[in-house]
Motif scaffolding. Structure first.
Motif, PDB file in Angstrom:
ATOM      1  N   MET A  31       0.834  -1.207   0.000  1.00 34.62           N
ATOM      2  CA  MET A  31       0.000   0.000   0.000  1.00 34.62           C
ATOM      3  C   MET A  31       0.868   1.257   0.000  1.00 34.62           C
ATOM      4  O   MET A  31       0.596   2.215  -0.709  1.00 34.62           O
ATOM      5  N   CYS A  32       1.929   1.250   0.799  1.00 34.94           N
ATOM      6  CA  CYS A  32       2.843   2.396   0.809  1.00 34.94           C
ATOM      7  C   CYS A  32       3.549   2.535  -0.537  1.00 34.94           C
ATOM      8  O   CYS A  32       3.774   3.644  -1.015  1.00 34.94           O
ATOM      9  N   GLN A  33       3.879   1.406  -1.142  1.00 35.21           N
ATOM     10  CA  GLN A  33       4.523   1.477  -2.465  1.00 35.21           C
ATOM     11  C   GLN A  33       3.615   2.175  -3.472  1.00 35.21           C
ATOM     12  O   GLN A  33       4.045   3.019  -4.247  1.00 35.21           O
ATOM     13  N   ARG A  34       2.330   1.803  -3.460  1.00 38.00           N
ATOM     14  CA  ARG A  34       1.400   2.435  -4.394  1.00 38.00           C
ATOM     15  C   ARG A  34       1.247   3.923  -4.086  1.00 38.00           C
ATOM     16  O   ARG A  34       1.182   4.762  -4.966  1.00 38.00           O
ATOM     17  N   TRP A  35       1.180   4.219  -2.786  1.00 35.47           N
ATOM     18  CA  TRP A  35       0.940   5.595  -2.351  1.00 35.47           C
ATOM     19  C   TRP A  35       2.121   6.504  -2.676  1.00 35.47           C
ATOM     20  O   TRP A  35       1.960   7.643  -3.078  1.00 35.47           O
ATOM     21  N   SER A  36       3.340   5.946  -2.490  1.00 34.13           N
ATOM     22  CA  SER A  36       4.551   6.760  -2.560  1.00 34.13           C
ATOM     23  C   SER A  36       5.344   6.554  -3.842  1.00 34.13           C
ATOM     24  O   SER A  36       6.402   7.136  -3.993  1.00 34.13           O
ATOM     25  N   SER A  37       4.855   5.681  -4.715  1.00 35.60           N
ATOM     26  CA  SER A  37       5.631   5.292  -5.884  1.00 35.60           C
ATOM     27  C   SER A  37       6.981   4.717  -5.463  1.00 35.60           C
ATOM     28  O   SER A  37       8.012   4.975  -6.083  1.00 35.60           O
ATOM     29  N   GLY A  38       6.958   3.948  -4.372  1.00 33.44           N
ATOM     30  CA  GLY A  38       8.180   3.341  -3.858  1.00 33.44           C
ATOM     31  C   GLY A  38       8.022   3.183  -2.369  1.00 33.44           C
ATOM     32  O   GLY A  38       6.933   3.345  -1.842  1.00 33.44           O
ATOM     33  N   PRO A  39       9.079   2.874  -1.664  1.00 30.68           N
ATOM     34  CA  PRO A  39       8.964   2.740  -0.215  1.00 30.68           C
ATOM     35  C   PRO A  39       8.578   4.072   0.415  1.00 30.68           C
ATOM     36  O   PRO A  39       8.912   5.135  -0.109  1.00 30.68           O
ATOM     37  N   SER A  40       7.866   4.012   1.540  1.00 29.81           N
ATOM     38  CA  SER A  40       7.398   5.229   2.190  1.00 29.81           C
ATOM     39  C   SER A  40       8.292   5.543   3.389  1.00 29.81           C
ATOM     40  O   SER A  40       8.364   4.766   4.334  1.00 29.81           O
ATOM     41  N   LEU A  41       8.987   6.680   3.333  1.00 31.30           N
ATOM     42  CA  LEU A  41       9.873   7.085   4.431  1.00 31.30           C
ATOM     43  C   LEU A  41       9.127   8.048   5.337  1.00 31.30           C
ATOM     44  O   LEU A  41       8.617   9.072   4.858  1.00 31.30           O
ATOM     45  N   GLY A  89      -4.517   8.980  16.618  1.00 30.94           N
ATOM     46  CA  GLY A  89      -3.991  10.304  16.268  1.00 30.94           C
ATOM     47  C   GLY A  89      -2.506  10.332  15.971  1.00 30.94           C
ATOM     48  O   GLY A  89      -1.987  11.361  15.542  1.00 30.94           O
ATOM     49  N   ALA A  90      -1.808   9.206  16.181  1.00 29.87           N
ATOM     50  CA  ALA A  90      -0.363   9.180  15.879  1.00 29.87           C
ATOM     51  C   ALA A  90      -0.148   9.442  14.391  1.00 29.87           C
ATOM     52  O   ALA A  90      -0.873   8.916  13.547  1.00 29.87           O
ATOM     53  N   LYS A  91       0.832  10.284  14.102  1.00 31.92           N
ATOM     54  CA  LYS A  91       1.093  10.665  12.708  1.00 31.92           C
ATOM     55  C   LYS A  91       2.518  10.295  12.308  1.00 31.92           C
ATOM     56  O   LYS A  91       3.459  10.466  13.075  1.00 31.92           O
ATOM     57  N   TYR A  92       2.648   9.794  11.093  1.00 34.35           N
ATOM     58  CA  TYR A  92       3.933   9.422  10.530  1.00 34.35           C
ATOM     59  C   TYR A  92       4.149  10.295   9.305  1.00 34.35           C
ATOM     60  O   TYR A  92       3.542  10.099   8.256  1.00 34.35           O
ATOM     61  N   MET A  93       5.002  11.314   9.493  1.00 35.39           N
ATOM     62  CA  MET A  93       5.225  12.346   8.488  1.00 35.39           C
ATOM     63  C   MET A  93       6.025  11.835   7.303  1.00 35.39           C
ATOM     64  O   MET A  93       7.038  11.174   7.484  1.00 35.39           O
ATOM     65  N   SER A  94       5.590  12.158   6.092  1.00 39.35           N
ATOM     66  CA  SER A  94       6.385  11.785   4.922  1.00 39.35           C
ATOM     67  C   SER A  94       7.714  12.539   4.957  1.00 39.35           C
ATOM     68  O   SER A  94       7.730  13.770   5.050  1.00 39.35           O
ATOM     69  N   ALA A  95       8.805  11.804   4.886  1.00 39.11           N
ATOM     70  CA  ALA A  95      10.121  12.437   4.986  1.00 39.11           C
ATOM     71  C   ALA A  95      10.331  13.464   3.874  1.00 39.11           C
ATOM     72  O   ALA A  95      11.014  14.465   4.056  1.00 39.11           O
TER      73      ALA A  95
END
Ligand SMILES: [Zn+2]
Ligand SMILES: [Zn+2]
Length: 144
Positions: A31-41, A89-95
């Motif tokens: 799912m992250c690959q699809r979302w980010s066009s690759g690994p999601s940092l 509510g925890a958030k994981y910010m896109s690097a």
């Protein structure tokens, strides 16, 4: 804790991320690959001084999480836990939206079993499978 200024590609959305630690992680789930066009940092963060709230679209990608992106330019902003519980509510910010990654370091890879053979990260990183991630958090709070 470090504070980092962040903005999307077009600049409509900007904020200050209060980042818990200087370590950040990468998720290899499909799912992250699809979302980010690759690994999601991503980096665990709180969001302050948010501007451009009306330009943010949320996509609920699973029962426990949603993903925020800029409606104008499509930049991925963050992954957020929406399930009840201690991590609500925890958030994981896109690097990639963090203006300057200086002083931070990639430390963890999760959903390692879904990483394609076509690329890999170098360095001594902690690797966890999806199963290990779910077990560590004892619920469905991370990944996907
Ligand atoms: Zn934008
Ligand atoms: Zn993922």
């Amino acid at each position: 804790m470090v504070e980092k200024t962040c903005k999307c590609l077009c600049g409509a959305v900007s904020f200050v991320a209060e980042i818990e630690t200087t370590d950040f992680g990468v998720c290899h789930c499909k799912m992250c690959q699809r979302w980010s066009s690759g690994p999601s940092l991503t980096a665990d963060a709180e969001i302050n001084n948010l501007t451009g709230e009306n330009d943010i679209t949320f996509y609920q990608s699973s029962e426990w999480a949603q993903r925020a992106f800029c409606s104008k330019c499509g930049s991925n902003l963050w992954y957020e836990i929406i399930a009840e519980g201690p991590n609500f509510g925890a958030k994981y910010m896109s690097a990639g939206v963090i203006d300057d990654l200086g002083g931070m370091k990639l430390a963890t890879e999760i959903f390692i079993e879904e990483k394609p053979d076509a690329y890999c990260f170098s360095g001594d990183l902690l690797q966890m499978t999806g199963e290990e991630v779910f077990a560590a958090h004892s619920s469905t709070e991370n990944g996907n």
